[in-house]
Write a protein that holds these residues in place. Structure first.
Motif, PDB file in Angstrom:
ATOM      1  N   ASP A   3       0.837  -1.198   0.000  1.00  0.00           N
ATOM      2  CA  ASP A   3       0.000   0.000   0.000  1.00  0.00           C
ATOM      3  C   ASP A   3       0.873   1.251   0.000  1.00  0.00           C
ATOM      4  N   THR A   4       1.820   1.241  -0.924  1.00  0.00           N
ATOM      5  CA  THR A   4       2.851   2.272  -0.935  1.00  0.00           C
ATOM      6  C   THR A   4       2.487   3.519  -1.734  1.00  0.00           C
ATOM      7  N   GLY A   5       1.591   3.381  -2.705  1.00  0.00           N
ATOM      8  CA  GLY A   5       1.519   4.366  -3.774  1.00  0.00           C
ATOM      9  C   GLY A   5       0.857   5.693  -3.508  1.00  0.00           C
ATOM     10  N   THR A   6       1.245   6.394  -2.479  1.00  0.00           N
ATOM     11  CA  THR A   6       0.650   7.700  -2.185  1.00  0.00           C
ATOM     12  C   THR A   6       1.430   8.850  -2.818  1.00  0.00           C
ATOM     13  N   GLY A   7       2.721   8.650  -2.955  1.00  0.00           N
ATOM     14  CA  GLY A   7       3.564   9.753  -3.426  1.00  0.00           C
ATOM     15  C   GLY A   7       3.788  10.807  -2.364  1.00  0.00           C
ATOM     16  N   GLU A   8       3.466  10.483  -1.133  1.00  0.00           N
ATOM     17  CA  GLU A   8       3.594  11.467  -0.056  1.00  0.00           C
ATOM     18  C   GLU A   8       4.798  11.150   0.836  1.00  0.00           C
ATOM     19  N   LYS A   9       5.028  12.059   1.763  1.00  0.00           N
ATOM     20  CA  LYS A   9       6.255  11.998   2.562  1.00  0.00           C
ATOM     21  C   LYS A   9       6.495  10.647   3.251  1.00  0.00           C
ATOM     22  N   PRO A  10       5.480  10.063   3.909  1.00  0.00           N
ATOM     23  CA  PRO A  10       5.762   8.790   4.592  1.00  0.00           C
ATOM     24  C   PRO A  10       6.244   7.691   3.650  1.00  0.00           C
ATOM     25  N   GLU A  11       5.723   7.679   2.424  1.00  0.00           N
ATOM     26  CA  GLU A  11       6.214   6.684   1.465  1.00  0.00           C
ATOM     27  C   GLU A  11       7.700   6.894   1.198  1.00  0.00           C
ATOM     28  N   SER A  32       0.011 -10.305   2.591  1.00  0.00           N
ATOM     29  CA  SER A  32      -1.064  -9.479   2.044  1.00  0.00           C
ATOM     30  C   SER A  32      -0.851  -8.026   2.457  1.00  0.00           C
ATOM     31  N   GLY A  33      -1.710  -7.161   1.947  1.00  0.00           N
ATOM     32  CA  GLY A  33      -1.686  -5.757   2.323  1.00  0.00           C
ATOM     33  C   GLY A  33      -3.088  -5.329   2.718  1.00  0.00           C
ATOM     34  N   HIS A  34      -3.566  -4.236   2.110  1.00  0.00           N
ATOM     35  CA  HIS A  34      -4.939  -3.748   2.254  1.00  0.00           C
ATOM     36  C   HIS A  34      -5.177  -3.059   3.600  1.00  0.00           C
ATOM     37  N   GLU A  35      -4.811  -3.708   4.679  1.00  0.00           N
ATOM     38  CA  GLU A  35      -4.909  -3.073   5.998  1.00  0.00           C
ATOM     39  C   GLU A  35      -3.690  -2.173   6.157  1.00  0.00           C
ATOM     40  N   HIS A  36      -3.911  -0.961   6.603  1.00  0.00           N
ATOM     41  CA  HIS A  36      -2.789  -0.026   6.659  1.00  0.00           C
ATOM     42  C   HIS A  36      -2.049  -0.130   7.987  1.00  0.00           C
ATOM     43  N   PHE A  37      -1.505  -1.302   8.185  1.00  0.00           N
ATOM     44  CA  PHE A  37      -0.660  -1.557   9.341  1.00  0.00           C
ATOM     45  C   PHE A  37       0.142  -2.823   9.068  1.00  0.00           C
ATOM     46  N   ILE A  86       0.176 -22.485   8.081  1.00  0.00           N
ATOM     47  CA  ILE A  86       0.635 -21.409   7.189  1.00  0.00           C
ATOM     48  C   ILE A  86       0.902 -20.153   8.029  1.00  0.00           C
ATOM     49  N   ALA A  87       2.030 -19.502   7.750  1.00  0.00           N
ATOM     50  CA  ALA A  87       2.351 -18.248   8.428  1.00  0.00           C
ATOM     51  C   ALA A  87       1.776 -17.091   7.611  1.00  0.00           C
ATOM     52  N   TYR A  88       0.964 -16.259   8.235  1.00  0.00           N
ATOM     53  CA  TYR A  88       0.316 -15.132   7.544  1.00  0.00           C
ATOM     54  C   TYR A  88       0.859 -13.799   8.047  1.00  0.00           C
ATOM     55  N   PHE A  89       1.201 -12.941   7.091  1.00  0.00           N
ATOM     56  CA  PHE A  89       1.663 -11.592   7.425  1.00  0.00           C
ATOM     57  C   PHE A  89       0.857 -10.558   6.638  1.00  0.00           C
ATOM     58  N   ILE A  90       0.598  -9.434   7.266  1.00  0.00           N
ATOM     59  CA  ILE A  90       0.017  -8.290   6.562  1.00  0.00           C
ATOM     60  C   ILE A  90       1.044  -7.169   6.608  1.00  0.00           C
ATOM     61  N   GLU A  91       1.399  -6.655   5.441  1.00  0.00           N
ATOM     62  CA  GLU A  91       2.247  -5.459   5.400  1.00  0.00           C
ATOM     63  C   GLU A  91       1.589  -4.461   4.451  1.00  0.00           C
ATOM     64  N   GLY A  92       0.652  -3.742   4.989  1.00  0.00           N
ATOM     65  CA  GLY A  92      -0.063  -2.738   4.196  1.00  0.00           C
ATOM     66  C   GLY A  92       0.133  -1.345   4.738  1.00  0.00           C
ATOM     67  N   GLY A  93       1.194  -1.211   5.539  1.00  0.00           N
ATOM     68  CA  GLY A  93       1.426   0.078   6.189  1.00  0.00           C
ATOM     69  C   GLY A  93       2.715   0.741   5.760  1.00  0.00           C
ATOM     70  N   SER A  94       3.077   0.597   4.496  1.00  0.00           N
ATOM     71  CA  SER A  94       4.358   1.164   4.055  1.00  0.00           C
ATOM     72  C   SER A  94       4.240   2.611   3.592  1.00  0.00           C
ATOM     73  N   ARG A  97      -3.387   3.393   9.232  1.00  0.00           N
ATOM     74  CA  ARG A  97      -4.694   3.448   9.908  1.00  0.00           C
ATOM     75  C   ARG A  97      -4.415   3.243  11.396  1.00  0.00           C
ATOM     76  N   GLU A  98      -4.175   4.333  12.041  1.00  0.00           N
ATOM     77  CA  GLU A  98      -3.673   4.284  13.414  1.00  0.00           C
ATOM     78  C   GLU A  98      -4.700   3.674  14.362  1.00  0.00           C
ATOM     79  N   GLY A  99      -4.229   2.761  15.191  1.00  0.00           N
ATOM     80  CA  GLY A  99      -5.083   2.151  16.209  1.00  0.00           C
ATOM     81  C   GLY A  99      -6.119   1.186  15.653  1.00  0.00           C
ATOM     82  N   ASP A 100      -5.903   0.697  14.444  1.00  0.00           N
ATOM     83  CA  ASP A 100      -6.925  -0.144  13.795  1.00  0.00           C
ATOM     84  C   ASP A 100      -6.827  -1.613  14.193  1.00  0.00           C
ATOM     85  N   ILE A 101      -5.667  -2.022  14.697  1.00  0.00           N
ATOM     86  CA  ILE A 101      -5.502  -3.426  15.085  1.00  0.00           C
ATOM     87  C   ILE A 101      -6.298  -3.691  16.361  1.00  0.00           C
ATOM     88  N   GLN A 102      -7.071  -4.755  16.318  1.00  0.00           N
ATOM     89  CA  GLN A 102      -7.877  -5.106  17.481  1.00  0.00           C
ATOM     90  C   GLN A 102      -7.218  -6.253  18.249  1.00  0.00           C
TER      91      GLN A 102
END
Lengths: 225, 287
Positions: free
Chosen positions: B39-47, B202-207, B217-225, B229-234
């Motif tokens: 979820d990198t494609g913003t073109g903004e400073k954090p990217e 996977s991505g999609h979730e911004h964290f 199976i080992a599952y990872f989400i890396e959608g916070g690059s 989405r601050e505080g979204d993890i439950q």
């Protein structure tokens, strides 16, 4: 070339055929199926009902016939598209996005020109519309309310017409649930079902144009659930 | 009956180490090294900041390719957007010969598959091999029966020691905005399990989130690059580790039967690290 329909519709057709004791295979050349017109929904529905009655009388499975009709109409579009692609060329693989965009624009323009008289309902005829709405309603009915809401909320609230370009920059293509895709008739690679609001669209991916639309594809009872 | 895996992932070891300066993965000779961003494609400073930190990491740990989890280009996709949202922030890595392998997210223009720096070979879904790993890259936006059949054919034909799948939408997630994609999971996970896929990104979730292993199976989400989405993890039973307070990326290496990874924040902090081990070679399914 005919595209094999997915298992869901085939299974439904078989069940229906057994119920009415009719042969499964039907041809769109059957007199019972000829002459359907688009653009006149009320009259179209009346025609569809009459044709279904005649199909039953002719011992033709109307569901299979409708699916056949859908595939024939998709095939007709696909043949036209192939002719256009033959002249313009496919989209190229390149590191220059401008080249991709320019070819896409040319392809879309040529397809619009080739089907300038295309109208809503050319592919989603009244009979096919009934079938599609039934598939979609049946799929949504099996989902939990929370999942239905998530699906409905994700759909971009935009209005499109036949031959419009899909506004990818402002409206992301909403994900189509895989289980629903299993229920809908197969499409050639590059042609896809998408939803905008409660409308089902048939989108040609490479030229990025709307080939046909089916309004009210998501039942009203689920839109504000 | 779903076949059980023989020799699939049988040991998963993780060490969670939060809040200390990055420790580089050890450079194992002959290892296949790569990075994961999403979820990198913003073109903004954090990217740009994440891309910079990734470049810094690369200087010490020269991975050769990067997996992109989709939403590679948000919004418009004019030629200058490809530059601003991808080619410029990742230029040092591209110049160093690092290859990027993208998957399509829900915000992506499907034409991105034709953009050669994304190495998708014009396909919405594709496979590629690197060392002992075969990667299965799916388009989770439109998982039609054709793609499912393709995935099964590819998985069943694969003889790779490691099988890694990635696609945009996570099968498991504790995110309160999206959460687990159960519809997708119902159709895809049986194939992953049957044919011995070891790891899914996977991505999609911004964290960033690491899920407790599911069905081996080992599952990872890396959608916070780039987006966050601050505080979204439950809190919940699925989560093993996560970061939703800052952006992040992952780096990994595979050597023999060991997969090692680290997750690094935008500011270079070590967020998570661990090991996934295979104890047997064969991943042939039994019927």
């Amino acid at each position: 070339m005919r595209h094999a329909s997915s298992h869901g519709p085939i299974a439904a057709a078989l069940v229906f055929a057994v119920l009415i004791g009719a042969p499964v295979v039907a041809s769109t050349r059957s007199p019972a199926l000829a002459g359907e017109r688009h653009g006149q929904p009320r009259r179209g529905h009346a025609v569809a009902r009459a044709q279904l009655e005649r199909a039953k009388a002719d011992r033709v499975n109307p569901l299979a016939a409708t699916l056949m009709q859908f595939h024939d109409r998709v095939d007709a579009y696909w043949k036209l598209r192939a002719q256009v692609v033959g002249k313009i060329g496919t989209l190229p693989k390149t590191s220059d996005p401008a080249v991709i965009a320019e070819r896409q624009r040319a392809l879309a323009e040529a397809i619009r020109k080739a089907r300038a008289d295309a109208r809503q309902g050319d592919i989603f005829t009244p009979r096919i519309a009934v079938l599609m709405r039934r598939f979609i309603a049946s799929d949504l009915a099996r989902r939990r309310p929370v999942d239905r809401r998530a699906f409905v909320v994700e759909q971009p609230d935009i209005h499109l017409k036949v031959n419009d370009g899909y506004p990818l920059s402002s409206a992301p293509l909403a994900t189509v649930p895989p289980r629903l895709l299993k229920q809908l008739p197969d499409l050639p690679d590059g042609l896809e079902y998408r939803f905008v609001g409660s409308t089902l669209i048939l989108r040609d991916a490479d030229p990025n144009i709307v080939v046909d639309l089916l309004p009210d594809a998501i039942p009203a009872r689920y839109r504000n659930e | 009956m779903r076949a059980r895996l023989v020799g699939a992932l049988i040991a998963v070891l993780f060490v969670l180490t939060l809040g200390r300066a990055s420790a580089m993965l050890p450079g194992l000779p002959g290892a296949t090294r790569f990075a994961i961003v999403g979820d990198t494609g913003t073109g903004e400073k954090p990217e740009y900041e994440v891309a910079h930190e990734l470049t810094e990491y690369h200087a010490q740990f020269p991975f050769t390719f990067v997996l992109m989890m989709g939403d590679n280009l948000y919004g418009s996709t004019r030629p200058r957007d490809y530059e601003k949202k991808f080619a410029i922030p990742f230029k040092p890595l591209l110049d160093a010969g690092v290859k990027f392998y993208a998957t399509l997210g829900n915000h992506d223009n499907p034409d991105e598959r034709l953009y050669t720096p994304f190495n998708m070979n014009g396909q919405r879904y594709y496979t590629f091999k690197q060392g002992p790993i075969e990667f299965f890259v799916c388009d989770s936006n439109y998982m039609d029966p054709k793609q499912l059949a393709w995935l099964e054919r590819q998985l069943s034909a694969s003889r790779a020691r490691w099988k890694i799948a990635y696609f945009h939408h996570p099968l498991y997630s504790t995110g309160s905005t999206h959460g687990s994609q159960t519809d997708l999971r119902e159709l895809v996970e049986p194939l992953l399990e049957k044919y011995g896929v070891n790891i899914v990104f996977s991505g999609h979730e911004h964290f960033y989130e690491r899920i407790k292993p599911q069905h081996g199976i080992a599952y990872f989400i890396e959608g916070g690059s780039a987006k966050l989405r601050e505080g979204d993890i439950q809190n919940g039973g699925l989560r093993a580790a996560g970061l939703d307070r800052d952006r992040s990326f992952m780096v990994a290496q595979v050597s023999g039967n060991t997969f090692q990874f680290e997750t690094i924040s935008r500011t270079g902090q070590l967020v998570d690290k661990g090991i996934v081990e295979k104890k047997k070679e064969s991943t042939t399914p039994t019927r």
